[in-house]
Design an enzyme around this catalytic site. Structure first.
Site, PDB file in Angstrom:
ATOM      1  N   ASP A  14      22.678  69.362  33.501  1.00  0.00           N
ATOM      2  CA  ASP A  14      22.615  69.244  32.054  1.00  0.00           C
ATOM      3  C   ASP A  14      21.711  68.025  31.767  1.00  0.00           C
ATOM      4  OD1 ASP A  14      23.491  69.428  29.265  1.00  0.00           O
ATOM      5  OD2 ASP A  14      24.571  67.576  29.725  1.00  0.00           O
ATOM      6  N   ASP A  16      21.260  65.975  28.197  1.00  0.00           N
ATOM      7  CA  ASP A  16      21.794  64.903  27.344  1.00  0.00           C
ATOM      8  C   ASP A  16      23.170  64.446  27.818  1.00  0.00           C
ATOM      9  OD1 ASP A  16      19.651  64.950  25.425  1.00  0.00           O
ATOM     10  OD2 ASP A  16      20.423  66.910  24.820  1.00  0.00           O
ATOM     11  N   GLY A 245      39.441  34.723  28.492  1.00  0.00           N
ATOM     12  CA  GLY A 245      39.652  36.162  28.652  1.00  0.00           C
ATOM     13  C   GLY A 245      41.067  36.533  28.266  1.00  0.00           C
ATOM     14  N   LYS A 251      46.629  34.079  36.625  1.00  0.00           N
ATOM     15  CA  LYS A 251      48.103  34.097  36.529  1.00  0.00           C
ATOM     16  C   LYS A 251      48.727  35.318  37.172  1.00  0.00           C
ATOM     17  CE  LYS A 251      48.486  31.456  32.277  1.00  0.00           C
ATOM     18  NZ  LYS A 251      47.273  31.926  31.595  1.00  0.00           N
ATOM     19  N   THR A 257      38.723  35.327  36.748  1.00  0.00           N
ATOM     20  CA  THR A 257      37.446  35.946  36.383  1.00  0.00           C
ATOM     21  C   THR A 257      36.888  35.231  35.172  1.00  0.00           C
ATOM     22  OG1 THR A 257      38.623  37.613  35.073  1.00  0.00           O
ATOM     23  CG2 THR A 257      37.975  38.236  37.309  1.00  0.00           C
ATOM     24  N   ASN A 259      35.065  35.064  32.105  1.00  0.00           N
ATOM     25  CA  ASN A 259      34.596  36.064  31.146  1.00  0.00           C
ATOM     26  C   ASN A 259      33.434  35.579  30.295  1.00  0.00           C
ATOM     27  OD1 ASN A 259      37.555  36.500  31.834  1.00  0.00           O
ATOM     28  ND2 ASN A 259      36.989  38.443  30.889  1.00  0.00           N
ATOM     29  N   GLU A 309      34.118  41.096  34.242  1.00  0.00           N
ATOM     30  CA  GLU A 309      35.077  40.185  34.880  1.00  0.00           C
ATOM     31  C   GLU A 309      34.501  39.647  36.184  1.00  0.00           C
ATOM     32  OE1 GLU A 309      38.235  39.641  33.613  1.00  0.00           O
ATOM     33  OE2 GLU A 309      38.205  41.161  32.014  1.00  0.00           O
ATOM     34  N   LEU A 312      33.791  34.352  40.869  1.00  0.00           N
ATOM     35  CA  LEU A 312      32.856  33.568  41.678  1.00  0.00           C
ATOM     36  C   LEU A 312      33.508  33.285  43.018  1.00  0.00           C
ATOM     37  CD1 LEU A 312      31.643  33.446  38.869  1.00  0.00           C
ATOM     38  CD2 LEU A 312      31.127  31.034  39.212  1.00  0.00           C
ATOM     39  N   HIS A 314      34.024  31.184  45.339  1.00  0.00           N
ATOM     40  CA  HIS A 314      33.986  29.758  45.648  1.00  0.00           C
ATOM     41  C   HIS A 314      35.278  29.142  45.104  1.00  0.00           C
ATOM     42  CE1 HIS A 314      32.091  25.798  46.235  1.00  0.00           C
ATOM     43  NE2 HIS A 314      32.655  25.454  45.090  1.00  0.00           N
ATOM     44  N   ARG A 334      31.847  50.382  43.901  1.00  0.00           N
ATOM     45  CA  ARG A 334      32.728  51.542  43.690  1.00  0.00           C
ATOM     46  C   ARG A 334      33.058  51.701  42.219  1.00  0.00           C
ATOM     47  NH1 ARG A 334      37.937  49.859  42.371  1.00  0.00           N
ATOM     48  NH2 ARG A 334      38.289  47.648  42.789  1.00  0.00           N
ATOM     49  N   PHE A 339      45.566  51.802  39.869  1.00  0.00           N
ATOM     50  CA  PHE A 339      46.323  51.596  41.092  1.00  0.00           C
ATOM     51  C   PHE A 339      47.804  51.733  40.784  1.00  0.00           C
ATOM     52  CE2 PHE A 339      42.277  49.658  41.909  1.00  0.00           C
ATOM     53  CZ  PHE A 339      42.034  49.948  43.245  1.00  0.00           C
TER      54      PHE A 339
END
Ligand code: ADP
Ligand code: RBF
Ligand code: MG
Length: 377
Positions: A14, A16, A245, A251, A257, A259, A309, A312, A314, A334, A339
């Site tokens: 297809d 579009d 975020g 927590k 992450t 944001n 998200e 880093l 480090h 992926r 989950f």
């Protein structure tokens, strides 16, 4: 590796929403046109118009907004505005890769779209090599009834001289999937609208984006561009001050992450499929770090908004809210998934981290560490 379900000999695509990112353009044109009637487009009809013929889509909008014109008049009013935009439609991520791969492996391809043939030709003329890659191109105006009728797919198979049962259809819309199954073809759905995959139960497989297509499942030659469980992407860039975020990264998951505001990047975010990516992060005054991130709705938390998200890779001794963060995204790992437990989500994110950490040592990815964007302010 799973055994191929059937021997597939060709792929029917297809256009579009499957190969082309048409949605944004459609929304913009409708916004402007409805404005002239004193109405405000709110996007809620999108689900009713994807995969429809222009006349069906126009009928839905005319009826929903009570426009003082006929669907035919509305189509003729919109047509020139759409035509002006064809040159601005981008290929969806993975579309060029798929077309090139099938072509170079000698797998016949057809294009079967509910749009009129003339619009198809105009739209694909802006994409190098597309026209010559398809042995067959059919528009909705070249068959008696458009999708969800199987006519267009039967006609494609007839012209390809391949049995319908040996055709694989790739479709983003419900009418398209219905049509493909009615033609007794194998159908992979790539829903173009977010959070709709549960509606696609008729499809043989539902994937999140063309990047996730596994051709070997269908007995077709597999993509050969995955490197150490990663797929290189054309680098893209995003940056800004780190904002607060949802306050659950560190927590709830033990995975902070940093944001970024998505406001200035809505187009860029809409362009990239939800999923897990990696690259390099520049934090002004602190240095350049490996980074793995998710883009999307975080199905486990069922967010309302698509967010970025980045984690880093480090250990920092303090937070860095408000500081300037620059990201260059170089590869894909992926799709985003749900989950059953928090533990399994956390384990998967740590696996993503290991994949990203080692891939970023490869020259093809490590070279981007020196990108001047990461040090710019
Ligand atoms: P929020 O929901 O506000 O983003 P998180 O729990 O996700 O909160 O923590 C993110 C914050 O933690 C970042 O904004 C940053 O200031 C800090 N931080 C510390 N170490 C890291 C890291 N390795 N990666 C990303 N952010 C980190
Ligand atoms: N959330 C999900 O619901 N599904 C995922 O597949 C998923 N993958 C992630 C991969 C990485 C590398 C990172 C950093 C986060 C991922 N998360 C995922 C997002 C996680 O839910 C998110 O960091 C929290 O929602 C923080 O607000
Ligand atoms: Mg966060």
């Amino acid at each position: 590796m799973s055994v191929a379900r059937r021997l597939i000999k060709c792929v029917i695509l297809d256009l579009d929403g499957t190969l082309l990112n048409t949605d944004g353009i459609v929304c913009n044109v409708l916004k402007v046109s409805l404005g002239k009637y004193g109405k405000e487009w709110d996007g809620r009809e999108t689900l009713k118009i994807v995969g429809k013929t222009p006349l069906e889509a126009a009928s839905a909008v005319v009826e929903d907004y009570g426009l003082p014109c006929s669907p035919i008049e509305f189509v003729s009013e919109l047509s020139p505005q759409f035509s002006d935009q064809w040159c601005n439609i981008k290929a969806l991520p993975g579309a060029n890769r798929l077309i090139k791969h099938l072509k170079s492996n000698g797998v016949p391809m057809a294009l079967a779209s509910n749009s009129p043939r003339e619009s198809i030709d105009a739209k694909i003329s802006f994409h190098d090599g597309w026209k010559d890659s398809f042995s067959v191109i059919i528009g909705g105006d070249e068959v008696r009834t458009g999708k969800p009728s199987p006519d267009i797919f039967f006609e494609a198979a007839r012209r390809l001289k391949i049995e319908p049962s040996s055709c694989l259809v790739i479709e983003d819309s419900l009418p398209g999937v219905t049509a493909g199954k009615a033609a007794e073809m194998e159908v992979v759905a790539v829903p173009s609208l977010p959070k709709q995959s549960h509606l696609f139960t008729a499809a043989d497989e539902v994937i999140n984006s063309l990047l996730d297509l596994q051709l070997e499942k269908w007995g077709l030659p597999p993509f050969a561009d995955w490197v150490e469980r990663t797929l290189p992407v054309d680098p893209w860039y995003i940056g800004g001050p780190v904002i607060k975020g949802f306050g659950r990264g560190s927590k709830v998951l033990g995975i902070p992450t940093a944001n970024l505001s998505t406001k200035d990047y809505s187009d860029l975010l809409a362009e990239h499929p939800a999923g897990v990516y990696f690259g390099w992060a520049g934090l002004s005054g602190r240095g350049i770090f490996k980074m793995v991130m998710s883009i999307g709705w975080n199905p486990y938390f069922n967010n309302k908004e698509k967010t970025i998200e980045p984690w880093l890779l480090h250990e920092f001794t303090e937070d860095f809210y408000g500081e300037e963060l620059k990201l260059v995204i170089v590869g894909y790992i992926r799709p985003e998934v749900n989950f059953p437990t928090l533990e399994s989500l956390i384990a998967k994110i740590h696996e993503d981290r290991r994949v990203a950490e080692s891939a970023l040592e490869l020259p093809m990815y490590s070279s981007h560490k020196d990108d001047s964007y990461l040090r710019s302010s």
